[in-house]
Every structure is written in C-alpha cells, then in structure tokens.
Enzyme design. Structure first.
Site, short mmCIF file in Angstrom:
data_model
loop_
_atom_site.label_atom_id
_atom_site.label_comp_id
_atom_site.label_asym_id
_atom_site.label_seq_id
_atom_site.Cartn_x
_atom_site.Cartn_y
_atom_site.Cartn_z
N HIS A 86 0.81 -1.23 0.00
CA HIS A 86 0.00 0.00 0.00
C HIS A 86 0.85 1.28 0.00
CE1 HIS A 86 -3.05 -2.92 1.13
NE2 HIS A 86 -2.33 -3.26 2.18
N SER A 95 1.57 -0.42 -5.39
CA SER A 95 0.67 -0.70 -4.29
C SER A 95 0.17 -2.13 -4.42
CB SER A 95 -0.51 0.28 -4.32
OG SER A 95 -1.08 0.38 -3.03
N SER A 98 -5.67 1.56 -2.25
CA SER A 98 -4.96 1.91 -1.02
C SER A 98 -3.92 3.02 -1.19
CB SER A 98 -4.31 0.67 -0.43
OG SER A 98 -3.29 0.19 -1.27
N ASP A 137 3.31 -7.74 0.09
CA ASP A 137 2.17 -7.65 1.02
C ASP A 137 0.98 -8.34 0.36
OD1 ASP A 137 0.05 -7.00 2.62
OD2 ASP A 137 0.57 -4.89 2.83
N GLU A 150 4.47 -9.27 4.35
CA GLU A 150 3.85 -8.41 5.35
C GLU A 150 2.64 -9.01 6.05
OE1 GLU A 150 4.81 -5.54 6.43
OE2 GLU A 150 3.04 -4.57 7.28
N ASN A 156 4.85 -10.99 9.09
CA ASN A 156 3.53 -10.93 9.73
C ASN A 156 3.53 -11.54 11.12
OD1 ASN A 156 0.48 -10.56 9.55
ND2 ASN A 156 0.64 -12.77 9.98
N LYS A 163 4.36 -7.29 14.88
CA LYS A 163 3.54 -7.03 13.70
C LYS A 163 2.11 -7.53 13.96
CE LYS A 163 1.75 -6.84 9.54
NZ LYS A 163 0.43 -7.33 9.19
N ASP A 217 -0.09 -4.31 14.61
CA ASP A 217 -0.68 -3.76 13.37
C ASP A 217 -2.07 -4.37 13.15
OD1 ASP A 217 -1.32 -3.69 10.60
OD2 ASP A 217 0.75 -3.87 9.99
N ASN A 218 -2.15 -5.69 13.14
CA ASN A 218 -3.41 -6.35 12.84
C ASN A 218 -4.48 -6.01 13.88
OD1 ASN A 218 -1.36 -7.47 11.34
ND2 ASN A 218 -2.12 -9.56 11.44
N CYS A 246 -6.17 -2.11 13.25
CA CYS A 246 -7.57 -2.22 12.82
C CYS A 246 -8.52 -1.59 13.83
CB CYS A 246 -7.95 -3.68 12.59
SG CYS A 246 -7.11 -4.36 11.14
N HIS A 285 -7.44 -9.02 3.72
CA HIS A 285 -6.55 -8.60 2.64
C HIS A 285 -7.20 -8.66 1.25
CE1 HIS A 285 -2.71 -7.52 0.89
NE2 HIS A 285 -3.01 -8.36 -0.07
N HIS A 297 -3.79 2.14 8.52
CA HIS A 297 -3.35 2.19 9.91
C HIS A 297 -2.50 3.43 10.16
CE1 HIS A 297 -3.78 -2.46 10.21
NE2 HIS A 297 -4.91 -1.84 9.97
N SER A 326 5.50 -2.50 12.37
CA SER A 326 5.49 -3.45 11.26
C SER A 326 6.68 -3.21 10.34
CB SER A 326 4.21 -3.30 10.44
OG SER A 326 3.09 -3.49 11.27
N GLN A 336 10.11 -5.06 8.77
CA GLN A 336 10.43 -5.19 7.34
C GLN A 336 11.89 -4.80 7.08
OE1 GLN A 336 9.19 -6.51 4.80
NE2 GLN A 336 6.94 -6.53 4.95
#
Lengths: 485, 485, 485, 485
Positions: free
Chosen positions: C62, C85, C90, C139, C205, C230, C235, C239-240, C244, C350, C404, C412, C416
C-alpha cells in the site's frame, strides 16, 4: 435472638450478635477512616465546637463499618446516638459490636426476622422519658413511616378509642408495624405525638425513602422537615452508580462464585443503580440486556451498547437477573419458572418487593435448598430445575457482601452530616418547613472537594475573568441547579 | 492440626479441617458441575469405559470446589485418587471435606503451616506398599520437585551413605523438604526410585511449574514424561487471563472492601495474569500503571492505555500493588517502606517470593496487626504508617477469595483430564519420552468446543471449499502451531 | 490513466496520479516521521554504513504516507527502490507523488483498474536489462505470485512451446496475470527465471501472503527464501490488532458518517484483525456479534462479552457487517438480500473475495448508486431497499480512510527493514534456504523497545539473579518461542 | 467569495460554494433520513397538517447533512426557511448546495471569513420588506446577539443620533458586527426593532447560547421568548456526550491520522462534552488526563479512572489537548510553547476563544505551515518545534470532520422541531414570556421514544399498579424534574 436489651458497663443500651467481635470491628473501622476523607474532614472542621451538643440522633441505616464511621463522626461532633439497621441482612456484626461497645446504642444484627427488625427500630427511637430523638438519619424511610403511622393511630385512638388492627392488612410486615404501634398506644397514647413535636427533622438517604417523602409532601401529611440527601449529586451520582458498580459483582462473587464473563445478564432498570450494575457486568465480560420503562433511560442504555428488551423476551436465555428499579413486581413467579437451571436472581433495589418472593415461597412443591446463608437454590417440582435467589430477594450487595466501599460512602455520609448539622443549626428558626429540601449546590461541591485529595487530584482554579465570562463566582457553585452531571 | 491421618468408614485416609462441612461442599460441588461443561462432557464421553481403571493418581493442586469436580471426574473415569493442595491458603475446607468423605483421599486445609503443607504432599504421594502413583496432576511442581529431590538424595545416599542435610540451606521451606526426604530415606532408601519407576507421567498446571520442567528437560534431569497443560491455549489464555480478571478484584474486595475506583494501582508484570489483573482494575475505575521487563509486553500495555513505569517511579503514589511476574524479589522491603499509609500489597503469582515477606517480617520494630485471616496490616515503627499485605504474600485470589470461577477452571481441568488420559493410554508405548509436551491443537480446540454450548454460541462451519482455500481440514485444527490467539 | 511511464528530471521512472501533490505528501511524511520511531532509529543506526548499497528492492505494499517513510528508510540505508501498491484503492496519491519526485520509482494511484494494478506490479519488478530486484517487500504475495507463475509458464513454454492461456480461467484477475506473463514470454522467455536467480529473498507483510508462502513451502514450490514478517509479535499482535481497532471506525466514519453507538454489528472472524474490529465497535457503543469457525477464538469472543452466532442467525437484524477472516465467500448475495435497508457491508481482510461482489454486481436488476468514491449503495429491484458496500469489497480502511496510523506501522515496517537487512546480509551464505522464516525473538523485542520512548515508558531491568531464576539472559529474549503474548 | 446573492430558477436566494455538488448532497441527505427517525416521524405526524404554514424561519446552525434533514422537516411542515451556518468551517458544501437548490435559502460555505460569516448571518435574517423571521433556530446565539445589539444601537441612535463605532472595540469579530449594524442603521433605523416585534421566539441549540440567554434573562434584556433545547435530556445527554464521543476521534483521525492508542491526552473540562471526549480517547487506548474547576465533575472523572491535574502539571508530557469547557483562555500561548513537538491542540467547545489563537498567531517569528485545510503546524522560532492546531481553534469535529452523526442529531433536531412548533402554536397566547424555557419532560421522553425502534428496542410497560406505586402516570413522564439521568 431473645429480645432483651443489654447494657455496657457505662450503662448504654444495645443488642448485637456478638460483642466479642468488637475488636475486629474496631480494626476495620480504623481502616475505613483512612478511606473516608469527607467524614474525617468533618471531624476536623466541626469536632472542636461540638455543634451537636445536646442533640439526640436516631439512625436507621445499614449498620456497617462505613456507618460506624458516620456514627462516630456524629458523636465526635457532640451528638448522642441510637441506631438500628434498615435491612434485616445488612448489619455487619463486628461493626455493630464495636459501636455498641464504644460509641452508641446499637440494635442490629445480620439476619433479623421482621419481628426483630421492627423491635430494633422501635428501640432506636426510644430515648426514654426525656424524649427524643431530635434528629433522624433515615434510609428507606421506615423510621419516618413508623412515626407517621404512630401519629395517625394516636389521632384515631384519641377520637374513637380504637386501636389499630394488625389483621386489617394482608401485608405481613405492616401487621408487625401496627402491632408495635398498638402496644405502644396502650402504654402511652401520646408517644408518637411527643416524638413528632420534638423532632427537628429527618435526613433521608435513598431514592425509595425520598419518593415516600415527596408523596407525603404532595398530600400534605409530612409531619416534620426533611432533607433529601439522596439527590445531592455527590450521593445519587456516586453511591448509587459507582457504589453499585463495585458491590454488585462483589455480592455475586461472594454468594455464588459464578464466572460473570460469557454469561447473559439482565438488568431491570437503568437508573443510577442500574447504570452501575450494567457497567459492572459488561466490564466483567457479560453480555448485558436492559429492561426499562423510560424511553430516555432506554436510549442511554442503547448508546452504551446494551440491548433493551422486555423480561419476557429474554427470561429463558439469561443467566443472571438483577432488579434495580425501586418499583415492585418486577420478577414474578411466572418469570422464575421459565428460567434456565441455576439462573441467579437478585435484587439491589432498596425494598424486597421487586422479586416475587411470596409467589416463590408458596409455590406448591417448591423446594428450598440453602447453599449458605443468603444463597438459596429453589427447585421447582415440575422441572426439577432450580434458580438461585440471593439474600431472599433483599439488597444483595449488603446481604451477600459488605455493601458499598468506604470511599463512596464517605461522599454519601458527608452529605448526611452536613444535612444533620443544617437541620440542627436551624432548629427553631423556621427556615425549614414541613417540606422536602435538597442541600444547596455549594455544599454538594464541598463534599466532592473533600474527596479529591485522597485520590491525588489537582483542581484548576478559575481566574476572575473566566468566572465572570461564565457568570459564576470564582469559588463556585459552578453549575445551574438543573445541571445533570 | 495434629498430623494424624484419619479414615472414613470405608477405610479411605484423609486429613481435613472439618468433616461436618461435607454437605455444604457437596451443594457447592453440584452448583459447580453445572458451570463446568467440559468436565461433565468428559464424564459422559469417557465415564462408561472407565479408562483410568487401575490408575492411581496423585494430585497437588488447590483443593477447591472446582478441583473437587476435577477429582470426581477422574474417579468417574475409574481412577483412584489421593490429593493435597499446592498452597497453604488455597484449600476450601468444605470442598476438602466433601471429597474426603465421598471420593478420594484428601490431605488439605486452609491455613497449613509449611510443615503441614509438605506433610500433606508426602501423604498424597504415599500409596502404601503397593506403590504408586501412576500419574501426577501437579500445579507449581512441588510434587515433581519432591520426587526429583528424593531420587537425587537416594543416589547420593547409595553412593556415599550420606543423608541430606536440612541445615545446608537457608531456605526454610527447602529445609522441610530435605527433612522429609531424610526421614524417608531412613525407612526406605529406594522410596523415590520406586516412585519414579512406576510413574507414567505428570501433567503440570501452571507457568511456574512448566518453567521448572523445561529447565529440567534442558539440563537432562527430567525423570518422567510431562505434559504442559499450562500452554494449552484453553488454559493459559483463559484461566490465567480471564480467571484472574475475575478473581483479583474478588480477592481485593473480600480482604479489604476497598473502593477500587479512583485508586492508583500498580500491576507488576503484563503476561497473561498481569493482563487479566490490569484489565480488571481498569474496568473497576482504577488508574493502572504497569511495570515490565519485556518491551513487547510493555508496548501491549501502552496500547491499552496503561502507563509503563518502574516500581521506583510510582511506589509512593500508588494505592494497590499486585505482583504477577512469576519472578522473585519484585516488591522489596525498601519499596514497602516508601508506600502510602494503608497501601495494599498482594501477589497473584504462583509462589510467595515475589514480595519480600522475609524482609518485612524481620524488620526491626515492625508490628503485624491481623485484621482478619489473610489480611494483615504491617506498621513500620519509624513512620507509624502501615501497609496491608494479603494472604501473607501468597496467591491472594485463593488466599482471600475462592480462586477462579468454575467455568474457566473447567477449561483448564478438561485439559488436565485429557492430558492424564493421554499419558495413561500411551503408558508403555514409548510415545512420550522424558520430555515436556503440549497437547495437540485439535484437543485444545475440543476443550473450547465443549464450553460453547453453555454460553449459547453457534459456531460457523467451514465449507470444504473454504477449508481447502485456507488449507485446513473442515473439522480443524484451524490454526498453525505458532498462532498466538 | 494512460499507461505511459513518466520520468523525473533525474531520469527516474514513475506513474502517479498528480505530481503537484508532492509537497503535501512531503509535509505529511515529515509528520509521520515523528510518529515512526522504529524506522527513524533504523536510519540513525544503519544509515551511515549504507548496508543496502547496491541492493535493488521492489516493493508491493500500500503506497501510503507510512510506506513512504519505509521507502525512504530503505533508500537512506543505500537501496534503490521501485514500488507499487498491493491494492487498487490503497494508494495515497500525495504520498506516491512525494516519493516519485524525491526518492524512488513509484507506480501507483488510488483507484486503479485491475489491468492497471498488474501493469504497476510489473513495472515495479522491471529493473531493466541489468536485472533485479535483489529483494522484494511483498504484502499479500502478488509479486511473489507473479514470479512463481512466470517461472512456471516459462518452464512449460520451454518444454512445450505453449503460451499460457488467459481464457483457461474464469477468474478475471488471473486472466490478467496470465496475459502479462504471456506477453512477457514473447519478449524474453527467461525473464522470470532470471528474476528468480537473482532474487535474494522476500519479506512478506501479511497473513494472507504468509499463508500462500507456507503452502508453497509445503508443496516444495517456493523459489526463494522468505521471511514471514507478519508473525513477528510486533507485527501481527500490533498492526493487525491495534491498527484495525483504529482504522475500522475511521473507515466507517469517513465513508458513511454513521453513528456506531446503538447499532448492531457483525464481525466475521475473531483473529487479530477481528479482535481489533470487535473492540473498536464495542467501544464506540455498538452491540457486536461475532461469527467464528474456530472454537478457541469463539470462546475468546464470549469471554469479552460478544455473542457468537452464525451469519444466518443475525443477517436480517444487524446494521454493520465486517469481514476479517482471510477466507472467501463469507458474505454472499443470499445474505445481502436479507439485510436491512442501508446495512453497511465491508471487508478489512486482505483480499476482496470475502464479500460476494460478483454475485452482487451481476444480480438481475440491481442498481448501483455511487454516493462518493468507495461508498456505493446497491438497491435490489425486488425490495427497493439497498445496502451500502464500502471500497467495492476491498480493504475498507485503506479504501475509505488512510489505513493504519503511523505509529503502529512503524512497528510493522521496522520488522520489514530488519528482515530485508538480514536477507541482504546473508545473501550467498546459505543461511536462508527456500523456506519461510520468522525473525528471531530478540529482534522482535528490539522493535518493541524502539517504540517505548515515544510513549514515555520506563522499562524495568532484571537483576542477574532474577534473570537466572527464570532462566533468561538479562538482556533478553525473555520468552520462549511458543509464548502467545 | 464575491458576496453576491444568487438565485435559483424558482427565484430563491442563496450563496453556496458549488451548486454542482447538490446531487451528492441529495444522496447523503437520503442516507441521513434513514438514520433520523425522530425527524421523519415529525414529518409523518405533522406534515399533512402543515402547522408551519405562513411561518418564516431563520436558522443559524452548522449547515450539514443532518441540518439539511432538519430544514426539510421544517419545510415539510409548511415553513419557509432561510439558513446560515454558525461556524466558519462547519458547512458541508454538498449539503448547502442540495438545500439551496431544493428547499431553502442558504447562505453558507466551508471556510468563510468572519466578514463573510456575518454577511451570511445577515442574509439569513433578511426576509425583505414583508419582514421576518417569525422564528429563529439558533446555535450559539449569534443571530440572537445580532438582533439584540441591533436593537440596542437603534435605541441609542434614536436618542442620540449616534452610530455604533466599530473602532470602540478590540474584538475583531465584534467590530464586524457593529459595522453591519451601523450600515443597516443608515438604510433603515428601525430594522432590528421591526424584527424584534415580529419575532415569536428562538429555540437555542447549545450550552454556550443558552448561557447567553440566561444572562439576558437575568439582567432583563431578553427581547423575546426562548426555548432552551440544549437542556432537553435527549439533547445535552446525547448529542453533547455521545455525539462528541463519536466525532472527536473522527476529527483527530481525518485531520492528523495520529494513532490515539498509547498517547497521553488532556481533556480540559469534564462536562457532557468532556465526558464524551475522554471516553472516546480512553477507549481508543489513550491515557487521559482531565482538567476541571468543578470538584463534582473532577470526582466523576476520578471514578472513571482518569487522572485529574492542572494543565500546567502535564503540558510538556501530553500528545493531544482538547478543550471542551465553554470558557475562554484555556490553552494559552505560554502553554503551547511548552508542548512536545507535534503535540495536537484542538477545541470542541462552541467558541474559538478556548485556545489563544491570537497569541499564537502574533508570536514573533512563529511560522504557520498548512498541512491541509484546517490542519496547521505552527513552528516556534526558538525551539524549531511545532504544534499542530486543528480548525484554527474552532470546533474541530465540524472543521476537520463532518460533526456528529445523523442518529444523535435526530434527537437534538427533533427537540428543535418540537420547540419551534410549540412557539408557533402559542404565538399570541402569552404562554411564553420573554424568558428562557425548557421543553416539558413528556416531550423529552417522546423524542427518545421516537428513536428506539430504529435500534430494535422493546420498552417495558408499567402496569397501573406499578405506576401508582411509584406515583407516575402509566404513560409517563416517569421522572421528577430534578432527575439527572
């Protein structure tokens, strides 16, 4: 218990369960004092001047550790005190013992019969030939009721020579009240009249009692001034809300050890008490359903994510039922019969008529299994399934646990002390008529202010310029009377 | 208590506080059964086949009502059981009485001395000349420890003729362990060797015991197979988390009646237990500060709005301190001396070395005032202020309340039953070596599934097409081993 | 958009929507840098040594402001970068413009067609005759897929001379992929083989991409090493979950302005993403119902007070539907037809196959009313009622909002950067085989540690004695691999 | 914008930003209608009778989609309407366009200058020679102010021939007001007197406007009856609380995309608005600190777990600052200079004087960097660090997002419709004097009731017996006037 008054070595009367618990009570009173900054501040501010010098105060309010700190605040300010509990299960026996030994005449124990309950009430009102009380601290209005009914009966007796007839009512409790009055009449046909004459006023603690007072005010039958402590913001928006948020799960846990998370709970009523209960259950991981009659409160519940349904909609799916309405006939036998096995049914409203205990007790073939005191399983003969009823349908937080914690009761009881001081200070001035009053907002704010330091808060101070801009005095009060907090 | 074993009319040994509480225990066991669907499902599924026929099981795990349901599940499946508690304060005497009377040999009471504690442990391990146990249910690993230390001592004795020397250690508790082993050695120099030989395996309940097992596995000293029940998802992510979320406030309320709202709390450690405790305190209206050593857990705490600081940063401002770390020396005397008057200090981690009780007890001039059992106020001579320590620094939820509620324990204990079944079924097959194992995921998922119906859940079913798309079987397991939930 | 590559004055290729937004993008990138301490710490620690010198990195992720900070971290460490992306909606066009102008070759805009999407992907992979990329940041795995499909097609072509046949599949998107590969084959029949040979590895990701990688590892078809970013704790558990929790309500609000309080929401799936979504909706005052296939996750939902039902149970009563499963065919046309008027349907998983958009689009007589981009009302001809679908069934937080927030993406993306550094450092050492790896725990803990200072946290330090007691190094890692956080 | 009034083809005046957005506005209005059951119920109940026939209504209230539904409810009931916004940033241009095209005379656009703002206000009041308005819907009281100031100036002019002198005040905005009045005086020296004479009354939307009205009532200067809509329970306890709980994070996210979790937020003021803001920030994972002047509100904040400190205590540690006080001079330049780099400063109170924008703008060397409209970074020359100010210190939820969602505004606006109906019905009856009134409780309850069905609620009905027991009518109202909800 045999209903014989005992006396301390100093001659003060009492009747408690076990005087040997006085030391334990004293230790817990000392802990509670640290948690009750408002009451301790009253002692510091007013104690030296003994403003209650000469005042005889009768209290009818759950005889707990917190109440013990209230009583000893009243005595520290110069009052002489007699006390009973306003609920048959709410007394903490160690608190009663400590106070009976050290400070005031106490007539209270956990697990009174109704007969005993009214005996205690009458003892607390009986100041002997010298008369009294001068002031009453009431909770639910039973003491106020007794005097009003007493006066009424004396008037009838005076006119007609008739005694009150206990058999004239179906209500078992009211039969007892009438019996007490009748027996009193025989001894002194002016007993309650004398009381009424002497009485400076009452300060009432709770919604239910206040409702009675406003009804009497409305129909002109109120016999003395009353201060509505319940509707101080620092009472109803704290004790009722945050107190119950604390003591509802406490009562559930002590009585049943049930896991609240994952369960479906029904809270009947979404007033201050219901809000506190629903919040507590939600936070503990329960899914909460609210029942309401008032569309505004219902919409509040929805905004907090609670489903609003009727009891009929959910009675067979829920695990925990709590009544908080202040109304009667909320959970009836017909509901209880439809509940899941081991559904928990309890009441946290002031009176025990929210749950149809009479219907349950008299259901043919029903079996009562007492798990432990104040926790009963009632098994229906048809289904062999049972429900668990707490504290026999009475205030479960006081019956199954220890009621509200000290800190929030310090807010409520500081209002009580202030109300009593106000009534006593103004006795004879005519400031207070035979009406119901609330405390002025600056006193309400003062009560709050006395509790901030303990929690480490720093209050911001208005500048004069800011105060003028919003048209309030720099030192408050800060809100109009209609403000809802 | 006099350490004399008693016997039921049927000849089964026991030692409990008060056999007259057995009826009360039975009533609460019956209530708990309704809340423990996993265990009851095990009885229904496996009971008829009596898979534990011939198995002698020793358990060392808090002798509560919930454990009673576990024990009677094991016996319903055919096992013979001897039991002790794994904590001196955690026994519920009515539960112990009911089990002792009806189902198994119990050696446990609330408020054991350490001496008594190890006597009970040794009794639970003693199956008489026929030998035993075949299986152990352990919690914290004390039984496992005793056997390992016993074997070690016997080896030394065999080689050198030397007895273990209790005076070789400063640790008071370990002195008792060595004494017991020494005395046993004198009677039977192969006692623990025989036990080890017979033993099929142990299933361990908690983080602390598991940690010990992995240490033994790592250094090659583990003497028998072990199943790590703690790390079943349905154990550590439920019991540790949701159990503590329930039982921490329960313990605080029963011990102190303190108002949690408005108070500043410090939770030391933000693992599963710490997460549950912090959530409970936050939800009750407390401001919570977390201490952590692990930056990942610290960042989780921050994401939930908790401040992360060191104990030193906040020790003088907080009202409630809870240790949850599983590590030692968390709250030291030096900390306690800086705390506010009546700050509450308690531990909900398995062992009592998180709080420096030794330092506190031996501080010159310190005064211990027992408010009630498991609630002590310790007053420092210099400041005359005191702190309130719960359960003498031991597991406060079991010492001051009744531990975790039945429903969540049903998850944990169903894992225990499954682990015991697995060990017993595979005895002699060589499937399990002297290593630590976790249960396979499909059993973990099964445990969860057994608990859904009680809460009214409907699970969605994967289509074959969907299952293929995410590469799992339709019937599960649904997640890779590394999945964190 | 016309698919013509443009060039900056320095000759770098790009294709973005509006280069005039570069200044705006730069301002927001500068704000984001302050919120992304992990990435900035990487620049400080590694920047001077330029460890990526010579590395050509292709990213498919993204193209947001946060990704811009990632890209400029990679270039600050010496890499040359091409980017596209991984979702048609996104891209933030101002972020793309700033990066295209200042730092890397970008091919991305908000609102690509699928044709354009794959054109961009192919551009990002095309490093010209010198070859490349050396590394991929992926990703969802589309870039990885393209190479694997390309290699597969080249092998078939080499053996049989056959080109891939787009008409061999019903899947419209896969037809495009095959067309691209076919066209590429005609130009260079070894194009993807060369890529595969050069490629050092990929860091992936997200859950969906990782699932694909494990499937390829399992069937032996994975062509190069992969690091599963991930499943770093920092992460997937941040992040998840927390990402969210933030961006789901953000997307709902920007797309529909709907009041969440009081509404009934259905969250399909209770993994990390579902947990974040359910928490966000609950906190905003919605009543949340969860659907799950996994009994463990279902029991977790119940413990948080969520009802667990099937979609069929609630489809006609709910107001908001969110898919988070990572599976396909979750909300089908048959469900949508039963929904209330103006029910909101969206996906935050996703891929866009969680919602049956094809069924909806091709339903006879259905009418699409575009309220605004990414917010469509679909009206059914029979009932005249409509449902509101966000982002055409694609990731609604990125389609309707900005994804996010920076801080959590810093966690995250620091993973990476570390993963890319590790792959590049170990190129040629054989450390990484054609398998899927996760980062070691000490690096995971490091990522967390880099984010604590920004939030004002003080970490507690273990003493050596404490570390020994729990058998961990003083400096970590602190937990066993199986620990679930 | 050039300040020229435009006309629709039907001859209705308007001035909006972009008439081509009318279709988009219409689509969103249609969505909003589904979310505004109270307003739609008013249309159904009252529409046919056209009770506003002949009534000319001027509104000064944020020209949003929700307001559009209000306006079209007024027109559906027969009114003729002219409208302006009450905030320079709060207009949604597509809403303004749709209403201007279809329903009423609108003078409003997002991003007015103060000059333009007052021009719009004056346009909305100008009903031409026929006179008008008959009724005013006011929000914040600017329209009411203009009339009162106009009348005052006309009286002075009549007596002394003196025009108001804009240079007599430092307040830039008040200079504009005086200029408008002066220019009007030159045209018609009785303009505002005529308005006042005709005006039946005003209904006021918000706390700030209500405060002004009570001040005027207190000093006897109020020129016409006013209904205080703000203090309907279904307004202040819903819109102010739940509206802000929704729109504060919405504004923060749209303006800055900042991660709220983990951040330290300061909420200045803990009234209804502050309670909503603090709840929203807490739920999003922020640590929230409250500043308060009122000890009762402060104690409420503490009971919810918020720290209560002064701004000075925390100004250098917090990340997000929100003013909600309704007072002035809350966050001053001296505070802003001490803040962390990129601290976010915003106001959600009605007026823009809570934040010292003047001090900031005129600070020597300060640099304003506009990230995007309504999001500015202000960099101090000394430190080179900056703070981010939203909406130039004005209502951030309307400036940076779209204000409160439709559902909660439906409650507020249904009160408005009922208030307007009441004023209009009673015109000429003398029921309403030149005082401030609140709506009677049964109407408040009716508003709530109209919103329950949309959320699927079932209300419980009192029996007659129960109603008598609590002394209320079966059909309500259910609470005494002083009840606080």
């Amino acid at each position: 218990m045999s209903l014989l008054v005992e006396k301390t070595s100093s001659g003060r009367e009492y009747k408690v369960k076990d005087m040997s618990q006085a030391d334990f009570g004293r230790l817990e009173i000392e802990l509670a004092e640290v948690e009750m900054p408002g009451l301790m501040a009253c002692r510091a501010e007013f104690g030296p001047a003994k403003p209650f010098k000469g005042a005889k105060i009768t209290g009818s309010l759950h005889m707990t550790i917190q109440t013990a700190v209230l009583i000893e605040t009243l005595t520290a300010l110069g009052a002489e005190v007699r006390w009973c509990s306003c609920n048959i299960f709410s007394t903490q026996d160690h608190a009663a013992a400590a106070i009976a030994r050290d400070s005031a005449a106490v007539f209270a124990w956990k697990g009174e019969t109704l007969q005993e309950y009214w005996w205690c009430t009458e003892r607390a009102l009986d100041w002997g030939p010298g008369g009294g009380p001068d002031l009453i601290v009431d909770d639910g209005g039973d003491t106020t009721l007794l005097i009003h009914e007493g006066v009424k009966a004396e008037e009838i007796y005076e006119k007609s020579g008739q005694f009150p007839d206990p058999s004239s009512t179906d209500n078992a409790e009211f039969q007892i009240v009438l019996t007490i009055i009748r027996d009193g009449l025989k001894t002194d046909p002016k007993r309650y009249h004398k009381m009424k004459e002497r009485l400076v006023g009452v300060s009432e603690e709770t919604t239910t009692g206040v409702k009675r007072l406003y009804q009497m005010q409305a129909n002109g039958s109120l016999l003395f001034p009353a201060i509505n402590v319940n509707d101080s913001v620092t009472k109803s928006k704290f004790d009722n809300l945050y107190g119950c948020r604390h003591s509802l799960p406490d009562g559930l846990m002590r009585a049943t050890d049930v896991m609240i998370a994952g369960k479906v709970s029904v809270v009947c009523g979404y007033g201050d008490v219901g809000k506190g209960c629903a919040a507590a259950l939600k936070q503990a991981g329960s899914r909460v359903i609210v029942t309401e009659i008032d569309p505004i409160c219902a919409l509040q519940a929805l905004m907090e994510g609670f489903q609003v349904l009727t009891l009929e909609d959910v009675v067979s799916q829920a695990d925990i039922f709590v009544t908080t309405t202040g109304n009667k006939d909320i959970i009836m036998l017909s509901h209880m019969k439809k509940m899941k096995n081991n559904a928990i049914v309890c009441n946290i409203g002031h009176f025990d008529n929210e749950i149809d205990m009479h219907g349950l007790e008299t259901y043919p073939g029903v079996k009562r299994i007492t798990i432990k005191p104040q926790t009963d399983r009632w098994v229906f003969p048809d289904t062999k399934t049972g429900i668990i009823v707490l504290a026999e349908g009475r205030l479960m937080n006081l019956g199954c646990a220890t009621g509200h914690p000290s800190f929030v009761m310090s807010c409520s009881f500081t209002n009580q002390v202030i109300a009593q001081l106000e009534l006593w200070k103004e006795k004879g001035t005519g400031k207070y008529e035979k009406k119901v009053y609330v405390l002025p907002k600056h006193l309400d704010e003062k009560v709050a202010a006395l509790h901030l330091g303990k929690l480490g808060a720093n209050l911001t101070k208005l500048t004069k310029d800011q105060a003028d801009y919003i048209s309030v005095p720099v030192e408050g009060p800060y809100k109009p009377a209609h403000y809802r907090y």
